[in-house]
Design an enzyme around this catalytic site. Structure first.
Site, PDB file in Angstrom:
ATOM      1  CD  GLU A 230      -1.775   2.335   1.546  1.00 22.92           C
ATOM      2  OE1 GLU A 230      -1.466   3.194   0.684  1.00 22.92           O
ATOM      3  OE2 GLU A 230      -1.829   2.586   2.749  1.00 22.92           O
ATOM      4  CB  CYS A 264      -1.779   6.718   1.391  1.00 19.02           C
ATOM      5  SG  CYS A 264      -0.158   6.442   2.125  1.00 19.02           S
TER       6      CYS A 264
END
Length: 446
Positions: A230, A264
Site C-alpha cells: 500500500e 495516502c
C-alpha cells in the site's frame, strides 16, 4: 535510527537502540516457533477471543496510545483518539467474523465421484513494515486478519514511532498472545532485507513510499515471497454536480485536511466542472485556510519536501493561495490553481495540507484529469445523478471510489489500490484472503 522527535520543536526526546543481529534472529525464531505451536494448533475461536481482547485493550489504553501518537508524529489529539477507536473496531470486527471468513468452502464436484473442500490455513511467519502516519491503525489493518488466520507477525515500525511500537507489543502480550505471535523489532533496512530472504518468512506487507515498496518487492520477488503493498496516492475529488455546494466544500476540506494532509488516501487533486469551478475555488480556499488545525507535519524534513514541490509548481505557473509562514515542521494550508495535467506537481503526491484544483469541461474531461496520474489508490465522486455516479465510478482508475461522501472507510471494507499505489488488499474478506493457504482437499471415496 529509532527516535522520538517532537515535531513541534524538532527536539529528540527519546532514543531506542537499533536491534542487534542476534535480536533479529531471536524475533524470527520466536515467530517461527509460534507459527507451529500456536498458529497451526489453535482454533479460530481461540484466536478470535484474543483479537477481542486486544481490541478491548486498545480501548482501555486509548489515552496512552493517542498521546504517544501525538508525541511522535504531531497528529491532532482528537484525530489520534479517532485512530485508536478505529483500531478497536477492526480488532472486534475480525473477532466477530473470523470463523465465517475462515470456514471450509465446499465445492461442487463435476469431474468425478466424491467431494471437495477448500480449507483456509495459515502460511506462517509474516513481516510487516509499517509507516509513521497512522502508527496504530496501520498495524491493526495488517495484524488483525493475519492473527485471526494463525499467521505470526514480525513487525518493523517506522523509525519515528518506536514508543508506540513498544506499547503495541506490550498490549499484544497483555492480551494473551503467546511469545512470538507478535514481535516488534527495531531493525535496520539491511537487516530487513535479510528477514525477507529468510526461508522462515512466508510473506511481506508494506505500507510506505514507492521507493520502499519497490525495494521490498524486488527482494521478495527474488525469494518468491508473497507481497502486499500500500503505497502513495494522489486521490482525485471529482465534482460534477451538486444542489448543495457548501456541503460538498465541507467534505472537500475534510478530505484534504485529514491527518494534516498526511494520508495516502486523502483527496489531493480536486477536479471540478467549469460551471462550479469559480464558486468552488472561492469557498474551498476560504474554508481550507480557516479549517487548518495548526498541527505540524511529522517532521521539518517533511515540510521542506512539501515546500520544494509547492515552489516548483509556482515556478511552473501555478498560483498558491495561502496565509501564514512556513517554519520548522509547520506548513500553512494552501490551494494551488492554474494547474493542468502537464504540470509536474499534477503527477506527484503532495503530503501535507496543500490542495490542487483543476477545472474540467465536462464528465469526460474530469475523468481524463482524474485518471492522468501514476497513482490509483482512492477517489471521491460527487454528483446528483445516480446514473452518472454509477457510470463514472466504473471508469475511475482506482482501487476505491467513494460516492457523495468522505470518511466512509470501515473495518469491513477492503482497502488498497492499483498502478503505483501498490497491489493487494487489507481489511474485509479480501484482506483475509491475502496471506492464507487455500488448500484443496479432494476426497474421491470414503
Amino acid at each position: 535510527m529509532y527516535a522520538v522527535t517532537d515535531p513541534t520543536t524538532g527536539e529528540v526526546a527519546e532514543l531506542y537502540p537499533t536491534a542487534s543481529d542476534a535480536e533479529v534472529e531471536a524475533a524470527l525464531t520466536a515467530a517461527a516457533h509460534a507459527a507451529t505451536a500456536w498458529g497451526r494448533k489453535s482454533t479460530v475461536a481461540e484466536r478470535a477471543a484474543l483479537l477481542r481482547r486486544i481490541g478491548d485493550l486498545h480501548q482501555e489504553h486509548s489515552e496512552e496510545l493517542a498521546a504517544s501518537i501525538v508525541r511522535e508524529m504531531g497528529k491532532p489529539l482528537a484525530e489520534a483518539e479517532g485512530e485508536v477507536g478505529f483500531c478497536v473496531d477492526i480488532y472486534h470486527y475480525y473477532a466477530d467474523h473470523a470463523e465465517e471468513f475462515l470456514a471450509d468452502e465446499p465445492l461442487d464436484v463435476t469431474s468425478g465421484p466424491g467431494s471437495a473442500v477448500v480449507r483456509r490455513s495459515p502460511l506462517g511467519v509474516l513481516l510487516g513494515i509499517m509507516p509513521w502516519n497512522f502508527p496504530a491503525y496501520q498495524v491493526a489493518r495488517f495484524a488483525a486478519p493475519n492473527l485471526a488466520i494463525g499467521n505470526t507477525i514480525v513487525l518493523k515500525h517506522a523509525p519515528q514511532c518506536p514508543a508506540t511500537a513498544a506499547l503495541l507489543e506490550r498490549l499484544f502480550t497483555k492480551a494473551g498472545f503467546p511469545e512470538g505471535a507478535y514481535v516488534n523489532v527495531y531493525a535496520t533496512n539491511e537487516q530487513i532485507a535479510g528477514v525477507i530472504a529468510d526461508p522462515r518468512v512466508q510473506g511481506v506487507s508494506l505500507t510506505g513510499s514507492e521507493r520502499a515498496g519497490s525495494a521490498v518487492a524486488e527482494i521478495a520477488g527474488r525469494h518468491l515471497k508473497k507481497v502486499v503493498l500500500e503505497l502513495g496516492g494522489s486521490d482525485p475529488f471529482i465534482v460534477l454536480s451538486t444542489d448543495d455546494l457548501d456541503s460538498v466544500v465541507d467534505s472537500a476540506v475534510a478530505a484534504r485536511l485529514d491527518n494534516t494532509g498526511q494520508a495516502c488516501n486523502a483527496a489531493k487533486r480536486f477536479v471540478v466542472v467549469q460551471d462550479l469551478y469559480d464558486a468552488f475555488v472561492e469557498k474551498f480556499t476560504a474554508r481550507l485556510l480557516a479549517g487548518a488545525t495548526g498541527a505540524p507535519l511529522s517532521s521539518a524534513a517533511a515540510a521542506e519536501n512539501l515546500g520544494r514541490q509547492v515552489d516548483a509548481a509556482v515556478a511552473e505557473g501555478a498560483t498558491l493561495h495561502t496565509e501564514g509562514e512556513r517554519h520548522g515542521a509547520y506548513f500553512p494550508a494552501g490551494v494551488l490553481t492554474g494547474l493542468t495535467t502537464d504540470h509536474a506537481a499534477a503527477r506527484q503526491e503532495l503530503f501535507g495540507p496543500v490542495a490542487m484544483v483543476f477545472p474540467a469541461a465536462d464528465e469526460d474531461d474530469a475523468l481524463r484529469i482524474a485518471n492522468d496520474t501514476p497513482y490509483g489508490l482512492g477517489s471521491y465522486l460527487f454528483t446528483t445523478d445516480p446514473a452518472q455516479a454509477e457510470r463514472v465510478a466504473d471508469r475511475i482508475e482506482a482501487g476505491m471510489v467513494f460516492v457523495n461522501g468522505v470518511g466512509a472507510e470501515g473495518a469491513e471494507l477492503p482497502f488498497g489500490g492499483i498502478k503505483r499505489s501498490g497491489f493487494g488488499r487489507e481489511l474485509g474478506r479480501p484482506g483475509t484472503e491475502e496471506f492464507v493457504n487455500k488448500k484443496l482437499i479432494r476426497t474421491v471415496s470414503q
